[in-house]
Write a protein that holds these residues in place. Structure first.
Motif, PDB file in Angstrom:
ATOM      1  N   MET A 163       0.845  -1.190   0.000  1.00 50.82           N
ATOM      2  CA  MET A 163       0.000   0.000   0.000  1.00 50.82           C
ATOM      3  C   MET A 163       0.883   1.243   0.000  1.00 50.82           C
ATOM      4  N   LYS A 164       0.590   2.179  -0.878  1.00 53.44           N
ATOM      5  CA  LYS A 164       1.384   3.397  -0.988  1.00 53.44           C
ATOM      6  C   LYS A 164       1.125   4.322   0.193  1.00 53.44           C
ATOM      7  N   ALA A 165       2.197   4.966   0.627  1.00 54.21           N
ATOM      8  CA  ALA A 165       2.055   5.966   1.675  1.00 54.21           C
ATOM      9  C   ALA A 165       1.388   7.197   1.072  1.00 54.21           C
ATOM     10  N   GLN A 166       0.667   7.912   1.887  1.00 56.14           N
ATOM     11  CA  GLN A 166       0.031   9.140   1.412  1.00 56.14           C
ATOM     12  C   GLN A 166       1.105  10.173   1.127  1.00 56.14           C
ATOM     13  N   ARG A 167       0.963  10.886   0.045  1.00 55.14           N
ATOM     14  CA  ARG A 167       1.949  11.889  -0.339  1.00 55.14           C
ATOM     15  C   ARG A 167       1.808  13.141   0.514  1.00 55.14           C
ATOM     16  N   THR A 168       2.956  13.776   0.756  1.00 59.14           N
ATOM     17  CA  THR A 168       2.951  15.040   1.490  1.00 59.14           C
ATOM     18  C   THR A 168       2.534  16.164   0.548  1.00 59.14           C
ATOM     19  N   ARG A 169       2.231  17.312   1.103  1.00 57.91           N
ATOM     20  CA  ARG A 169       1.869  18.472   0.300  1.00 57.91           C
ATOM     21  C   ARG A 169       3.029  18.881  -0.611  1.00 57.91           C
ATOM     22  N   SER A 170       4.252  18.789  -0.097  1.00 58.18           N
ATOM     23  CA  SER A 170       5.431  19.121  -0.904  1.00 58.18           C
ATOM     24  C   SER A 170       5.561  18.172  -2.090  1.00 58.18           C
ATOM     25  N   GLN A 171       5.352  16.898  -1.851  1.00 54.09           N
ATOM     26  CA  GLN A 171       5.429  15.914  -2.927  1.00 54.09           C
ATOM     27  C   GLN A 171       4.360  16.181  -3.982  1.00 54.09           C
ATOM     28  N   GLU A 172       3.161  16.497  -3.555  1.00 55.52           N
ATOM     29  CA  GLU A 172       2.074  16.788  -4.497  1.00 55.52           C
ATOM     30  C   GLU A 172       2.394  18.025  -5.334  1.00 55.52           C
ATOM     31  N   ARG A 173       2.939  19.049  -4.701  1.00 51.75           N
ATOM     32  CA  ARG A 173       3.293  20.276  -5.429  1.00 51.75           C
ATOM     33  C   ARG A 173       4.335  19.983  -6.505  1.00 51.75           C
ATOM     34  N   ILE A 174       5.354  19.216  -6.132  1.00 53.99           N
ATOM     35  CA  ILE A 174       6.418  18.885  -7.086  1.00 53.99           C
ATOM     36  C   ILE A 174       5.878  18.021  -8.217  1.00 53.99           C
ATOM     37  N   LEU A 175       5.084  17.030  -7.890  1.00 52.76           N
ATOM     38  CA  LEU A 175       4.517  16.153  -8.914  1.00 52.76           C
ATOM     39  C   LEU A 175       3.633  16.948  -9.874  1.00 52.76           C
ATOM     40  N   ASN A 176       2.804  17.825  -9.351  1.00 52.19           N
ATOM     41  CA  ASN A 176       1.959  18.668 -10.206  1.00 52.19           C
ATOM     42  C   ASN A 176       2.798  19.582 -11.087  1.00 52.19           C
ATOM     43  N   LEU A 177       3.868  20.135 -10.536  1.00 47.40           N
ATOM     44  CA  LEU A 177       4.755  20.994 -11.324  1.00 47.40           C
ATOM     45  C   LEU A 177       5.392  20.206 -12.470  1.00 47.40           C
ATOM     46  N   LEU A 178       5.891  19.010 -12.173  1.00 47.75           N
ATOM     47  CA  LEU A 178       6.530  18.194 -13.209  1.00 47.75           C
ATOM     48  C   LEU A 178       5.539  17.820 -14.318  1.00 47.75           C
ATOM     49  N   LYS A 179       4.320  17.536 -13.946  1.00 48.84           N
ATOM     50  CA  LYS A 179       3.301  17.222 -14.961  1.00 48.84           C
ATOM     51  C   LYS A 179       2.986  18.447 -15.807  1.00 48.84           C
ATOM     52  N   THR A 180       2.973  19.610 -15.180  1.00 50.59           N
ATOM     53  CA  THR A 180       2.691  20.859 -15.892  1.00 50.59           C
ATOM     54  C   THR A 180       3.825  21.208 -16.858  1.00 50.59           C
ATOM     55  N   LEU A 181       5.063  21.046 -16.396  1.00 51.79           N
ATOM     56  CA  LEU A 181       6.220  21.404 -17.220  1.00 51.79           C
ATOM     57  C   LEU A 181       6.393  20.436 -18.387  1.00 51.79           C
ATOM     58  N   ASN A 182       6.083  19.173 -18.161  1.00 56.74           N
ATOM     59  CA  ASN A 182       6.150  18.144 -19.199  1.00 56.74           C
ATOM     60  C   ASN A 182       7.536  18.053 -19.852  1.00 56.74           C
ATOM     61  N   ARG A 183       8.574  18.254 -19.043  1.00 59.29           N
ATOM     62  CA  ARG A 183       9.959  18.108 -19.494  1.00 59.29           C
ATOM     63  C   ARG A 183      10.804  17.812 -18.256  1.00 59.29           C
ATOM     64  N   ALA A 184      11.981  17.298 -18.485  1.00 61.12           N
ATOM     65  CA  ALA A 184      12.877  16.981 -17.379  1.00 61.12           C
ATOM     66  C   ALA A 184      13.592  18.244 -16.901  1.00 61.12           C
ATOM     67  N   VAL A 185      13.642  18.428 -15.581  1.00 60.23           N
ATOM     68  CA  VAL A 185      14.284  19.606 -14.986  1.00 60.23           C
ATOM     69  C   VAL A 185      15.104  19.191 -13.766  1.00 60.23           C
ATOM     70  N   SER A 186      16.052  20.025 -13.395  1.00 56.36           N
ATOM     71  CA  SER A 186      16.889  19.762 -12.224  1.00 56.36           C
ATOM     72  C   SER A 186      16.120  20.098 -10.937  1.00 56.36           C
ATOM     73  N   ALA A 187      16.625  19.606  -9.828  1.00 57.26           N
ATOM     74  CA  ALA A 187      16.024  19.924  -8.530  1.00 57.26           C
ATOM     75  C   ALA A 187      16.103  21.429  -8.266  1.00 57.26           C
ATOM     76  N   GLN A 188      17.201  22.048  -8.665  1.00 58.66           N
ATOM     77  CA  GLN A 188      17.346  23.497  -8.485  1.00 58.66           C
ATOM     78  C   GLN A 188      16.308  24.252  -9.309  1.00 58.66           C
ATOM     79  N   ASP A 189      16.052  23.765 -10.535  1.00 49.66           N
ATOM     80  CA  ASP A 189      15.026  24.402 -11.373  1.00 49.66           C
ATOM     81  C   ASP A 189      13.639  24.254 -10.737  1.00 49.66           C
ATOM     82  N   ILE A 190      13.375  23.107 -10.143  1.00 44.21           N
ATOM     83  CA  ILE A 190      12.101  22.891  -9.449  1.00 44.21           C
ATOM     84  C   ILE A 190      11.983  23.878  -8.296  1.00 44.21           C
TER      85      ILE A 190
END
Length: 135
Positions: free
Chosen positions: A1-28
């Motif tokens: 069973m997957k652990a529930q995602r934190t708010r930070s994880q959700e924000r990052i995941l949503n950002l990555l889906k929006t950007l639709n390209r690979a980016v560095s952690a610093q860019d995030i």
């Protein structure tokens, strides 16, 4: 069973889906600040690691050592020039059948795979030949 995602994880995941390209952690980190959703750089790295282990974010390490993150949508394949760093995506995948075989034979859950070839692009080959001719 997957652990529930934190708010930070959700924000990052949503950002990555929006950007639709690979980016560095610093860019995030910078992009989240620009969107008034700032978080610490260490939190960005921790969240990316958790998302990677959950199989929803993939990481690609460039020849320079820089890591680029993207949401897992499809497997990524590239030709990467060691001289100029250009990366050319390739669309065909010769290893999908192997992936299926490995999952079955090793009882191993594969989230994604990457395939990368390193060498010199056409432009850098021409420059190298010209340079060698001058020596």
């Amino acid at each position: 069973m997957k652990a529930q995602r934190t708010r930070s994880q959700e924000r990052i995941l949503n950002l990555l889906k929006t950007l639709n390209r690979a980016v560095s952690a610093q860019d995030i980190y910078v992009e989240l600040r620009n969107r008034s959703q700032s978080m610490g750089l260490a939190t960005v790295y921790r969240s990316l690691e958790a998302l990677k282990l959950d199989g929803v974010v993939q990481v690609r390490t460039l020849a320079s050592g820089e890591s680029l993150y993207s949401s897992v949508q499809q497997d990524k394949h590239h030709l990467t020039c060691l001289q100029c760093g250009d990366s050319i995506p390739i669309n065909q995948c010769p290893v999908h059948e192997l992936e299926t075989q490995l999952q079955q034979s090793h009882s191993f859950k594969i989230f994604y795979h990457t395939l990368e070839f390193f060498g010199l692009c056409d432009r850098c080959c021409v420059a190298q030949v010209a340079s060698d001719a001058l020596d």
